[in-house]
Design a protein around this motif. Structure first.
Motif, short mmCIF file in Angstrom:
data_model
loop_
_atom_site.label_atom_id
_atom_site.label_comp_id
_atom_site.label_asym_id
_atom_site.label_seq_id
_atom_site.Cartn_x
_atom_site.Cartn_y
_atom_site.Cartn_z
N ALA A 319 0.81 -1.22 0.00
CA ALA A 319 0.00 0.00 0.00
C ALA A 319 0.84 1.27 0.00
CB ALA A 319 -0.94 -0.01 1.20
N GLY A 320 2.05 1.21 0.55
CA GLY A 320 2.89 2.40 0.61
C GLY A 320 3.76 2.62 -0.61
N GLY A 321 3.50 1.86 -1.69
CA GLY A 321 4.25 2.06 -2.92
C GLY A 321 5.36 1.06 -3.17
N ALA A 322 5.44 0.01 -2.32
CA ALA A 322 6.50 -0.98 -2.51
C ALA A 322 6.30 -1.82 -3.76
CB ALA A 322 6.57 -1.90 -1.29
N GLY A 356 12.09 -1.03 1.24
CA GLY A 356 12.95 -0.95 2.39
C GLY A 356 12.25 -0.41 3.62
N GLU A 357 11.24 0.43 3.42
CA GLU A 357 10.52 1.03 4.54
C GLU A 357 9.60 0.03 5.24
OE1 GLU A 357 8.53 4.42 2.98
OE2 GLU A 357 10.38 5.50 2.49
N VAL A 358 9.17 -1.02 4.54
CA VAL A 358 8.21 -1.97 5.14
C VAL A 358 8.81 -3.34 5.40
CG1 VAL A 358 6.26 -0.80 4.07
CG2 VAL A 358 7.31 -2.75 2.90
N GLU A 359 10.03 -3.60 4.92
CA GLU A 359 10.55 -4.96 4.98
C GLU A 359 10.66 -5.49 6.41
OE1 GLU A 359 14.51 -5.54 3.60
OE2 GLU A 359 15.23 -3.59 4.28
#
Length: 404
Positions: A319-322, A356-359
């Protein structure tokens, strides 16, 4: 804690359910827990994990399932486990974990990907699938008895329990997690060069990878059609690698009919899937149904932007663009537009940064932390209700009406 994980066949090459079970069992054992995997047969082992192979007997799949459940029930009754966690519909366990979602929703997805008269035929004769009928009866019993926590790996599955059984009570969402994926940079570069060289992909070419164990369900035909249309419209330098356990003959013929045979590579299932992640520039999984795809989560942890569909519970992680989520495998125009974006290095880099922000939220360690809290809850509850042996021996039974 003493924990039992129950699964039919334990071989990670078979698919996500087996991969998940192996990773969770190994992580639990690494943390010092006593872990027992109860299965029919296994092509897997891990340090500190006991594997109980009960064998496969019976003339039909329903018969084999019935015998396995009874034999597994005997193991659980004699083991005094703190928590029992089944990857299949098994009455009497503490945690029921339907990796394919509820039986009814899985059946709907099976029909969804058909078209025209074939779709009507599948919808009309679904009752002839005796294995599904058996699983449905067992699942209904689990929900009706209300003892087991129904473990959902995504909100998509939780909504299925609410829709199919009007139940949210005792339904727990623990979003899927995957093991640490990324090696050091030098090894990743070496793997990328090795794989791309082996299949003849130049560094100036975009390499998409699709990983699947059921090509029809995971939209491989739709992926090939979208890839062919995109190539025809853009004349881009790109390749598509399809990795998985499937008879590839029909898909080779489709690639030939579409005129992209020389642009598509088929690779059999491999235990070195990380080498393919290193080689690829983006992941494609145009699935018709997946409660929460591990390969999409692995791609995110690898910072490999994925393209998937709204039928995949793992889409929540994007959802955040990943990655990119389209409505359906049949939305070819959207798939083509997504491929065009993912072929652009700058666009890929932005999405890789979003990965990288959600991993960290997709880590297996986080998932196992939540599992252990659940196990502790059910263990404490069992202590107040009576011994594990008494409870297991009285409930892990397959009734005559739950046979085929």
């Amino acid at each position: 804690m003493k924990i039992a994980l129950i699964i039919e066949r334990m071989d990670p090459l078979r698919g996500g359910r087996e991969t998940y079970t192996g990773e969770v069992a190994a992580e639990l054992a690494r943390r010092g827990h006593e872990v027992c995997v109860v299965c029919q047969d296994a092509q897997w082992e891990a340090p500190g994990v006991e594997v109980v192979r009960l064998g496969r007997s019976g003339l039909t799949r329903c018969g084999r399932m019935r015998r396995f459940l009874r034999a597994a029930g005997g193991v659980l009754a004699s083991g005094e486990f703190d928590a029992t966690h089944a990857m299949l519909a098994m009455p009497g366990v503490d945690v029921y974990h339907p990796h394919g979602g509820t039986v009814a929703s899985s059946a709907v997805a099976h029909v969804r990907r058909r078209r025209g008269l074939v779709r009507a035929l599948y919808a009309g004769v679904g009752w002839l699938n005796f294995g599904r009928m058996q699983r449905a009866r067992l699942e209904r019993r689990i929900v009706r008895e209300g003892r087991a926590v129904c473990l959902c790996v995504s909100e998509l599955v939780a909504r299925q329990f609410e829709r199919d059984y009007r139940r949210r009570d005792n339904v727990r969402v623990i979003f899927n997690g995957v093991a640490e994926m990324e090696p050091d940079a030098s090894r990743r570069i070496a793997w990328r060069r090795e794989v791309r060289s082996a299949v003849g992909v130049g560094e100036d070419e975009t390499l998409f990878v699709a990983v699947a164990t059921n090509f029809e369900l995971k939209g491989v035909a739709q992926t090939l059609r979208a890839f062919a249309r995109w190539l025809g419209a853009t004349h881009s330098r790109a390749r598509l690698a399809i990795v998985g356990r499937e008879s590839v003959g029909p898909y080779r013929r489709l690639a030939d009919d579409l005129g992209v045979t020389d642009r598509v590579h088929f690779e059999p299932p491999t235990r070195q899937i990380r080498h393919w992640y290193a080689a690829a520039d983006a992941m494609i999984l145009l699935t018709w149904y997946d409660p929460c795809s591990l390969v999409v989560l692995e791609a995110v942890r690898w910072r490999l932007p994925p393209l998937t569909t709204a039928y995949n519970g793992a889409a929540d992680a994007l959802a955040g663009g990943a990655g990119i989520v389209i409505s359906s495998p049949d939305d070819t125009s959207a798939a083509v537009a997504a491929m065009e974006e993912l072929a652009n290095p700058l666009s890929r880099q932005k999405r890789a940064e979003a990965c990288g922000e959600v991993e960290g939220r997709l880590a297996l360690a986080r998932h196992v932390d939540e599992l252990l809290r659940l196990y502790e809850e059910v263990a404490a509850k069992k202590k107040t209700e009576g011994s594990a042996v008494e409870r297991s021996s009285s409930t892990v039974q397959v009734r005559p009406d739950e046979s085929c």
